[in-house]
Design a protein around this motif. Structure first.
Motif, PDB file in Angstrom:
ATOM      1  N   ASN A   1      33.004 -33.299  45.866  1.00 53.37           N
ATOM      2  CA  ASN A   1      34.240 -32.762  45.053  1.00 53.37           C
ATOM      3  C   ASN A   1      33.479 -32.639  43.947  1.00 53.37           C
ATOM      4  O   ASN A   1      34.109 -31.526  43.026  1.00 53.37           O
ATOM      5  CB  ASN A   1      35.265 -33.658  45.273  1.00 53.37           C
ATOM      6  CG  ASN A   1      36.065 -33.768  46.586  1.00 53.37           C
ATOM      7  OD1 ASN A   1      36.043 -32.636  47.159  1.00 53.37           O
ATOM      8  ND2 ASN A   1      36.621 -34.853  46.938  1.00 53.37           N
ATOM      9  N   ASN A   2      32.915 -33.487  43.141  1.00 53.43           N
ATOM     10  CA  ASN A   2      32.422 -33.480  41.874  1.00 53.43           C
ATOM     11  C   ASN A   2      31.433 -32.210  41.730  1.00 53.43           C
ATOM     12  O   ASN A   2      31.744 -31.396  40.796  1.00 53.43           O
ATOM     13  CB  ASN A   2      31.566 -34.701  41.361  1.00 53.43           C
ATOM     14  CG  ASN A   2      32.143 -35.804  41.106  1.00 53.43           C
ATOM     15  OD1 ASN A   2      33.570 -35.859  40.752  1.00 53.43           O
ATOM     16  ND2 ASN A   2      31.557 -36.986  41.196  1.00 53.43           N
ATOM     17  N   PHE A   3      30.695 -31.819  42.517  1.00 51.28           N
ATOM     18  CA  PHE A   3      29.909 -30.781  42.595  1.00 51.28           C
ATOM     19  C   PHE A   3      30.550 -29.366  42.663  1.00 51.28           C
ATOM     20  O   PHE A   3      30.315 -28.566  42.470  1.00 51.28           O
ATOM     21  CB  PHE A   3      28.602 -30.769  43.331  1.00 51.28           C
ATOM     22  CG  PHE A   3      27.465 -31.308  42.839  1.00 51.28           C
ATOM     23  CD1 PHE A   3      26.713 -30.743  41.909  1.00 51.28           C
ATOM     24  CD2 PHE A   3      27.134 -32.748  43.132  1.00 51.28           C
ATOM     25  CE1 PHE A   3      25.720 -31.477  41.367  1.00 51.28           C
ATOM     26  CE2 PHE A   3      25.967 -33.675  42.320  1.00 51.28           C
ATOM     27  CZ  PHE A   3      25.355 -32.781  41.544  1.00 51.28           C
ATOM     28  N   ALA A   4      31.627 -29.503  43.741  1.00 55.23           N
ATOM     29  CA  ALA A   4      32.506 -28.394  44.184  1.00 55.23           C
ATOM     30  C   ALA A   4      33.131 -28.122  42.627  1.00 55.23           C
ATOM     31  O   ALA A   4      33.544 -26.778  42.716  1.00 55.23           O
ATOM     32  CB  ALA A   4      33.357 -28.741  45.159  1.00 55.23           C
ATOM     33  N   ASN A   5      33.428 -28.927  41.848  1.00 48.09           N
ATOM     34  CA  ASN A   5      34.094 -28.571  40.689  1.00 48.09           C
ATOM     35  C   ASN A   5      33.414 -28.307  39.410  1.00 48.09           C
ATOM     36  O   ASN A   5      33.778 -28.329  38.270  1.00 48.09           O
ATOM     37  CB  ASN A   5      35.178 -29.809  40.431  1.00 48.09           C
ATOM     38  CG  ASN A   5      36.192 -29.781  41.090  1.00 48.09           C
ATOM     39  OD1 ASN A   5      36.637 -28.744  41.882  1.00 48.09           O
ATOM     40  ND2 ASN A   5      36.464 -31.188  41.677  1.00 48.09           N
ATOM     41  N   THR A   6      32.155 -28.195  39.770  1.00 52.05           N
ATOM     42  CA  THR A   6      31.020 -28.065  38.757  1.00 52.05           C
ATOM     43  C   THR A   6      30.611 -26.634  38.867  1.00 52.05           C
ATOM     44  O   THR A   6      30.032 -26.153  39.928  1.00 52.05           O
ATOM     45  CB  THR A   6      29.810 -28.959  38.876  1.00 52.05           C
ATOM     46  OG1 THR A   6      30.237 -30.218  38.795  1.00 52.05           O
ATOM     47  CG2 THR A   6      28.872 -28.746  37.543  1.00 52.05           C
ATOM     48  N   SER A   7      30.511 -25.822  37.841  1.00 46.34           N
ATOM     49  CA  SER A   7      30.108 -24.325  38.080  1.00 46.34           C
ATOM     50  C   SER A   7      28.650 -24.414  38.195  1.00 46.34           C
ATOM     51  O   SER A   7      27.727 -25.147  37.943  1.00 46.34           O
ATOM     52  CB  SER A   7      30.393 -23.589  36.686  1.00 46.34           C
ATOM     53  OG  SER A   7      29.619 -23.811  35.640  1.00 46.34           O
ATOM     54  N   ASP A   8      28.086 -23.219  39.002  1.00 48.75           N
ATOM     55  CA  ASP A   8      26.615 -22.900  39.146  1.00 48.75           C
ATOM     56  C   ASP A   8      25.915 -22.778  37.571  1.00 48.75           C
ATOM     57  O   ASP A   8      24.956 -23.464  37.616  1.00 48.75           O
ATOM     58  CB  ASP A   8      26.597 -21.898  39.682  1.00 48.75           C
ATOM     59  CG  ASP A   8      26.896 -21.704  41.206  1.00 48.75           C
ATOM     60  OD1 ASP A   8      27.242 -22.845  41.734  1.00 48.75           O
ATOM     61  OD2 ASP A   8      26.911 -20.599  42.025  1.00 48.75           O
ATOM     62  N   GLU A   9      26.483 -22.341  36.775  1.00 46.93           N
ATOM     63  CA  GLU A   9      25.927 -22.378  35.425  1.00 46.93           C
ATOM     64  C   GLU A   9      25.925 -23.689  34.682  1.00 46.93           C
ATOM     65  O   GLU A   9      24.767 -23.907  34.176  1.00 46.93           O
ATOM     66  CB  GLU A   9      26.824 -21.535  34.493  1.00 46.93           C
ATOM     67  CG  GLU A   9      26.942 -20.037  34.631  1.00 46.93           C
ATOM     68  CD  GLU A   9      27.781 -19.687  35.853  1.00 46.93           C
ATOM     69  OE1 GLU A   9      28.856 -20.397  36.116  1.00 46.93           O
ATOM     70  OE2 GLU A   9      27.475 -18.559  36.547  1.00 46.93           O
ATOM     71  N   SER A  10      26.590 -24.657  34.811  1.00 48.31           N
ATOM     72  CA  SER A  10      26.607 -25.949  34.428  1.00 48.31           C
ATOM     73  C   SER A  10      25.597 -26.574  35.266  1.00 48.31           C
ATOM     74  O   SER A  10      24.647 -27.459  34.690  1.00 48.31           O
ATOM     75  CB  SER A  10      27.986 -26.481  34.909  1.00 48.31           C
ATOM     76  OG  SER A  10      29.025 -26.258  33.944  1.00 48.31           O
ATOM     77  N   ILE A  11      25.283 -26.559  36.641  1.00 49.51           N
ATOM     78  CA  ILE A  11      24.225 -27.228  37.439  1.00 49.51           C
ATOM     79  C   ILE A  11      23.030 -26.432  36.917  1.00 49.51           C
ATOM     80  O   ILE A  11      21.904 -27.107  36.661  1.00 49.51           O
ATOM     81  CB  ILE A  11      24.293 -26.900  38.827  1.00 49.51           C
ATOM     82  CG1 ILE A  11      25.825 -27.613  39.234  1.00 49.51           C
ATOM     83  CG2 ILE A  11      23.020 -27.376  39.472  1.00 49.51           C
ATOM     84  CD1 ILE A  11      26.011 -27.388  40.586  1.00 49.51           C
ATOM     85  N   LEU A  12      22.784 -25.282  36.543  1.00 48.02           N
ATOM     86  CA  LEU A  12      21.495 -24.790  36.058  1.00 48.02           C
ATOM     87  C   LEU A  12      21.194 -25.191  34.681  1.00 48.02           C
ATOM     88  O   LEU A  12      19.943 -24.943  34.249  1.00 48.02           O
ATOM     89  CB  LEU A  12      21.729 -22.953  36.089  1.00 48.02           C
ATOM     90  CG  LEU A  12      21.772 -22.523  37.487  1.00 48.02           C
ATOM     91  CD1 LEU A  12      22.198 -20.966  37.468  1.00 48.02           C
ATOM     92  CD2 LEU A  12      20.502 -22.792  38.339  1.00 48.02           C
ATOM     93  N   ARG A  13      22.063 -25.609  33.971  1.00 47.88           N
ATOM     94  CA  ARG A  13      21.987 -26.184  32.757  1.00 47.88           C
ATOM     95  C   ARG A  13      21.689 -27.630  32.650  1.00 47.88           C
ATOM     96  O   ARG A  13      21.378 -28.418  31.588  1.00 47.88           O
ATOM     97  CB  ARG A  13      23.190 -26.009  31.467  1.00 47.88           C
ATOM     98  CG  ARG A  13      23.216 -24.342  31.245  1.00 47.88           C
ATOM     99  CD  ARG A  13      24.002 -24.193  30.198  1.00 47.88           C
ATOM    100  NE  ARG A  13      25.440 -24.595  30.024  1.00 47.88           N
ATOM    101  CZ  ARG A  13      26.287 -23.931  30.906  1.00 47.88           C
ATOM    102  NH1 ARG A  13      26.165 -22.517  31.248  1.00 47.88           N
ATOM    103  NH2 ARG A  13      27.710 -24.414  30.968  1.00 47.88           N
ATOM    104  N   PHE A  14      21.550 -28.331  33.842  1.00 47.34           N
ATOM    105  CA  PHE A  14      21.126 -29.691  33.720  1.00 47.34           C
ATOM    106  C   PHE A  14      19.957 -29.910  32.859  1.00 47.34           C
ATOM    107  O   PHE A  14      18.908 -29.061  33.004  1.00 47.34           O
ATOM    108  CB  PHE A  14      21.122 -30.191  35.216  1.00 47.34           C
ATOM    109  CG  PHE A  14      22.083 -30.727  36.098  1.00 47.34           C
ATOM    110  CD1 PHE A  14      23.568 -30.505  35.416  1.00 47.34           C
ATOM    111  CD2 PHE A  14      22.084 -31.198  37.192  1.00 47.34           C
ATOM    112  CE1 PHE A  14      24.721 -30.984  35.916  1.00 47.34           C
ATOM    113  CE2 PHE A  14      23.331 -31.630  37.903  1.00 47.34           C
ATOM    114  CZ  PHE A  14      24.387 -31.500  37.183  1.00 47.34           C
ATOM    115  N   GLU A  15      19.773 -31.003  32.421  1.00 48.79           N
ATOM    116  CA  GLU A  15      18.689 -31.444  31.486  1.00 48.79           C
ATOM    117  C   GLU A  15      17.700 -32.006  32.739  1.00 48.79           C
ATOM    118  O   GLU A  15      17.984 -32.310  33.390  1.00 48.79           O
ATOM    119  CB  GLU A  15      18.989 -32.245  30.362  1.00 48.79           C
ATOM    120  CG  GLU A  15      19.847 -31.812  29.423  1.00 48.79           C
ATOM    121  CD  GLU A  15      19.128 -30.699  28.466  1.00 48.79           C
ATOM    122  OE1 GLU A  15      17.930 -30.830  28.046  1.00 48.79           O
ATOM    123  OE2 GLU A  15      19.981 -29.894  28.139  1.00 48.79           O
TER     124      GLU A  15
END
Length: 184
Positions: free
Chosen positions: A100-114
């Motif tokens: 659910n946490n990842f479902a509510n995280t945009s692809d752009e946010s995931i791509l910006r993971f440090e």
């Protein structure tokens, strides 16, 4: 003595030699070099990469129970929870929370993971990857727990080379549990 005058370099060179010996499946060199490094290492942290390589070496030798035992010993020393079986209801709940946490995280946010900065977290991802292979070969009921932990570390600490393995396996685990929407 190089262990006193060139300690860091000695650690690096011995680890590289042990890594190559593992790849070549040279038991004698792995045993000799890892024994020497473990004897001279000043801290447990200095031993970690060699210990992970020993887990890998046991896996390559198909001594899966010894690989598991050694990995569990390391995890306990680092304060990590040991893997749980698939039927553990708390594991299923934890899987859903992370999904659910990842479902509510945009692809752009995931791509910006440090990128992961913590040496401990990078080490844990490598160790969990070794355990993942061990469990695929010997104890599939423990796979989901390892996958979950790898995804949790990625979510909390950032991306590393093992994160793609974690995400791919996490999606497959969700799909296998009958949830194709969450798996995507």
């Amino acid at each position: 003595d190089h262990w006193q005058h060139q300690y860091e370099l000695s650690i690096e060179l011995f680890q590289a030699l042990i890594d190559v010996a593992c790849t070549l499946n040279d038991k004698e060199v792995v045993s000799k070099m890892s024994g020497e490094l473990l004897l001279h290492a000043k801290t447990y942290d200095d031993k970690l990469e060699t210990l992970r390589l020993l887990v890998r070496h046991r896996r390559v030798l198909m001594d899966l129970q010894e690989a598991k035992r050694l990995a569990y010993e390391i995890l306990q020393h680092l304060g990590e929870e040991l893997p749980r079986v698939t039927t553990d209801p708390v594991l299923e709940k934890d899987m859903r929370v992370v999904a659910n946490n990842f479902a509510n995280t945009s692809d752009e946010s995931i791509l910006r993971f440090e990128r992961i900065q913590s040496r401990k977290s990078i080490f844990l991802m490598g160790l969990y990857n070794e355990l993942l292979i061990v469990f695929y070969l010997s104890e599939p009921v423990l796979i989901r727990s390892v996958i979950l932990r790898m995804v949790q570390i990625t979510h909390l600490e950032g991306i590393c080379a093992m994160s793609t393995i974690a995400f791919a396996n996490f999606g497959a685990a969700l799909l296998a549990s009958g949830d194709p929407i969450q798996a995507y």
